[in-house]
Design a protein around this motif. Structure first.
Motif, mmCIF file in Angstrom:
data_model
loop_
_atom_site.group_PDB
_atom_site.id
_atom_site.type_symbol
_atom_site.label_atom_id
_atom_site.label_comp_id
_atom_site.label_asym_id
_atom_site.label_seq_id
_atom_site.Cartn_x
_atom_site.Cartn_y
_atom_site.Cartn_z
ATOM 1 N N LYS A 78 0.829 -1.214 0.000
ATOM 2 C CA LYS A 78 0.000 0.000 0.000
ATOM 3 C C LYS A 78 0.861 1.262 0.000
ATOM 4 N N GLU A 79 1.909 1.245 0.808
ATOM 5 C CA GLU A 79 2.803 2.410 0.859
ATOM 6 C C GLU A 79 3.488 2.641 -0.471
ATOM 7 N N LEU A 80 3.868 1.533 -1.132
ATOM 8 C CA LEU A 80 4.503 1.682 -2.448
ATOM 9 C C LEU A 80 3.534 2.278 -3.448
ATOM 10 N N GLU A 81 2.283 1.865 -3.377
ATOM 11 C CA GLU A 81 1.291 2.453 -4.277
ATOM 12 C C GLU A 81 1.136 3.954 -4.001
ATOM 13 N N LEU A 82 1.146 4.343 -2.734
ATOM 14 C CA LEU A 82 1.072 5.776 -2.391
ATOM 15 C C LEU A 82 2.289 6.540 -2.908
ATOM 16 N N GLN A 83 3.470 5.928 -2.800
ATOM 17 C CA GLN A 83 4.678 6.580 -3.305
ATOM 18 C C GLN A 83 4.616 6.751 -4.813
ATOM 19 N N ILE A 84 4.086 5.738 -5.491
ATOM 20 C CA ILE A 84 3.966 5.875 -6.960
ATOM 21 C C ILE A 84 3.019 7.016 -7.297
ATOM 22 N N ASN A 107 13.422 4.064 -5.662
ATOM 23 C CA ASN A 107 12.115 3.458 -5.376
ATOM 24 C C ASN A 107 11.939 2.115 -6.087
ATOM 25 N N LEU A 108 12.455 2.067 -7.344
ATOM 26 C CA LEU A 108 12.396 0.793 -8.078
ATOM 27 C C LEU A 108 13.214 -0.284 -7.382
ATOM 28 N N GLN A 109 14.421 0.142 -6.933
ATOM 29 C CA GLN A 109 15.234 -0.816 -6.199
ATOM 30 C C GLN A 109 14.519 -1.293 -4.944
#
Length: 677
Positions: free
Chosen positions: A388-394, A432-434
């Motif tokens: 979920k956090e990664l989706e928010l960062q994207i 972020n990708l890493q």
């Protein structure tokens, strides 16, 4: 096949009668021999005439005045006449054979002419209508082929077939057929065997033509005539006779002999003799059958008696061996019972200890399993939160790109700074990708510790706060374009510091990830070892179950042995009771025997004194008088006075109490007291 005889040589019936009347009587001794032919003479003459007439029709005997003219008859009529002629000749030969055999009154030999002519006629009947079989040597026409079928249809004829085949002198099928007929006649079963053949005409069709004698009604008539030959006893020797080269020619002179009349009384006597002979033969057959049955029964009884004796001896040996085995088994059962009790106790203690250890290990494993399961659930929750956090960062990244584009449009002067910011943003994207790839790798490692996850959450919160600050600053840049340069410188400084801090944090995160992977590997190894231990424990439990089943089987055996022991105890107690009863009976009988012996001793040692011999009392030595009378002691036989023999006791020799002296009274009382004790 018939021998042709001139009709002129055959006399008529009237001539034969005249010659018989003209001839003087040759003696009355020949009358009994020819008595059988009295009634048959006229019938024979008439049958001879009819046979000769039929033969003249066929061509065997030439008619007067018709020698040059050929017969104008059809082949079917010709075969019918042949069958009729053969049937008539068979009737004549059987009649002559029976009459001559009864006149002789003995068994027939092979040299007896009527018997020879009977076999010749029978051979002609069997040859009539035979099919010709072509072989490499030439044509073969033998009547032994249909006779061989009797062995298959009637198993009783197998002895005849084997004996015929074993004769070395016979080389042709004709000789074998003649030998077969001889043996069947001696067995008195010729009619039975031929009747079996006629009942299976579909088999005879392979050997005979459809219009042959054996295929028509004449064959059944001939078989019925052959039944009469059972009266004849024949003893035919096959060894030394040349059956292969005999010529089968019918001699009609036997059927034209002179006959004489005889009284009817002699015929009645012969018929009575024949009846008696049949009755005696039947009695002999029944007696022979009963004798054979009795002999078989005697043999069977002897065998059964010998077997029973052997079985009795074997049974006695077995009983002794079984008693010995029973004693050995009792001893072995006691040893096995003791060993089993000891082994049961030891196994019970071992199973208790193993069950305690198993329960403890099972509790530890259950706790470990519950802890690992909880960690897995927590890691799954953390993974979902990270996604979920990664989706928010994207989403934030997309918003930053839009803001940067607006800044480029609004601030052309600060393109360099924006380019740098874009580069920094790209680096952040790469980072972020890493992070995304590392998070995917982190999915495989599901067993991270709670402390590392909490620290990672704090770092992500810091990143979120920094991103929010960046958004606020961008908004401030839109509102205040004039102070953009100062703010941009500040932003550069802040971004550089933050980037450095982010890089440091990323390095720390990498190190933590490596440590977490190592811990995961170690935990996997521990899990594998735990699984191996679980398998081992399962195997141990299976072994324990099998041992428990064995223990249950041993318990059942123990119960059976205990039941047998109780039964044996009951038998032992019953036997002891019986022995006690026997001992009581023996003791009573011994006491009775002692009493009897004592009585006998007393009777032997003591003698009955006479009244004249005693003048004084034996005990008090007082003289007897009219007032002091004599009294005999019934135990010792001595004479005492009334005072010395006033006691009375029951003795074995007396049913009621009798007078006894004082000494015998005391002795008998002592014996009674000792016996009662």
């Amino acid at each position: 096949d018939f021998e042709i005889i001139d009709r002129k040589q055959i006399p008529d019936a009237a001539e034969l009668r005249n010659e018989e009347k003209a001839k003087p009587e040759e003696g009355r001794w020949s009358a009994p021999i020819l008595s059988l032919a009295r009634k048959a003479s006229e019938n024979l003459a008439l049958s001879y005439g009819s046979a000769l007439k039929s033969a003249s029709l066929v061509g065997l005997v030439s008619k007067p005045g018709s020698s040059d003219s050929p017969a104008k008859t059809s082949p079917r009529c010709h075969t019918m006449e042949e069958r009729a002629n053969l049937m008539n000749m068979m009737k004549l030969s059987i009649k002559i054979l029976i009459q001559s055999a009864l006149s002789l009154g003995r068994t027939l030999d092979s040299d007896f002419p009527p018997l020879q002519q009977f076999f010749v006629v029978l051979e002609h009947c069997l040859k009539h209508g035979l099919k010709v079989k072509k072989t490499f040597i030439g044509q073969n026409k033998s009547f032994f082929g249909p006779l061989e079928l009797v062995e298959k249809l009637c198993p009783e004829a197998s002895d005849i077939a084997t004996s015929v085949k074993n004769l070395p002198e016979l080389k042709t099928a004709v000789g074998r057929g003649r030998a077969w007929l001889y043996l069947a006649l001696m067995q008195k079963k010729l009619a039975d065997y031929l009747k079996v053949l006629l009942d299976h005409k579909h088999l005879l069709s392979e050997f005979y033509e459809p219009d042959a004698l054996m295929m028509e009604e004449e064959g059944a008539v001939i078989v019925g005539l052959l039944v009469g030959l059972n009266v004849i006893d024949a003893n035919l020797c096959l060894k030394g006779e040349d059956l292969d080269s005999q010529v089968g020619v019918i001699d009609f002179s036997l059927y034209l002999k002179e006959t004489q009349d005889s009284d009817g009384k002699q015929d009645g006597g012969i018929t009575a003799v024949l009846d008696q002979k049949h009755y005696v033969e039947e009695l002999n057959r029944h007696l022979s059958c009963t004798v054979a049955d009795l002999q078989n029964k005697i043999d069977c009884l002897e065998k059964t008696n010998s077997k029973l004796q052997e079985e009795l001896a074997a049974a006695t040996d077995r009983i002794g061996s079984l008693q010995e085995e029973q004693q050995q088994l009792k001893q072995q059962n006691e040893l096995i019972r003791e060993r089993s009790e000891k082994s049961v106790e030891v196994t019970k203690e071992d199973t208790k200890v193993e069950l305690d250890t198993y329960k403890q290990s099972r509790q530890g494993l259950d706790e470990m399993y519950s802890d690992v399961w909880k960690q897995l659930k927590e890691e799954k929750k953390i993974r979902l939160e990270l996604e979920k956090e990664l989706e928010l960062q994207i989403g934030m990244k997309t918003e930053m790109e839009i803001a940067m584009k607006l800044l480029e449009k609004d601030t052309h002067e600060k393109q360099d700074t924006l380019v740098a910011l874009r580069q920094q943003l790209e680096e952040v994207k790469a980072i972020n990708l890493q992070m995304f790839h590392k998070s995917q790798n982190a999915e495989c490692s599901l067993q991270q510790k709670t402390e590392a996850i909490s620290s990672f959450e704090g770092k992500t919160n810091e990143m979120m706060s920094s991103m929010k600050q960046m958004e606020e600053r961008l908004q401030q840049a839109e509102k205040a374009r004039q102070a953009a340069e100062e703010r941009c410188n500040k932003m550069k400084q802040e971004l550089t510091g933050r980037l450095n801090s982010c890089r440091q944090q990323m390095a720390q995160l990498d190190e933590k990830c490596s440590t977490l992977e190592k811990e995961l590997k170690s935990e996997k190894e521990q899990r594998q070892t735990l699984q191996k231990e679980l398998h081992q424990e399962k195997d141990a439990t299976a072994l324990l179950k099998t041992e428990l089943q064995q223990m249950e089987g041993l318990k059942k055996e123990l119960r059976k042995l205990q039941d047998e022991k109780q039964q044996l105890k009951k038998v032992h107690e019953e036997q002891e009771q019986a022995l006690q009863e026997m001992g009581l009976h023996l003791s009573q009988s011994k006491l009775k025997m002692e009493d009897i012996k004592e009585v006998n001793k007393a009777l032997k040692g003591h003698t009955w004194l006479k009244d004249d011999e005693a003048t004084h009392c034996k005990q008090c030595r007082k003289e007897f008088s009219i007032s002091r009378r004599k009294h005999h002691c019934r135990n010792c036989g001595d004479i005492f006075c009334s005072t010395c023999s006033s006691n009375e006791l029951a003795l074995p020799s007396y049913p009621k109490p009798v007078r006894v002296c004082d000494n015998c009274h005391t002795l008998l009382l002592q014996q009674c007291s000792s016996n009662s004790s």
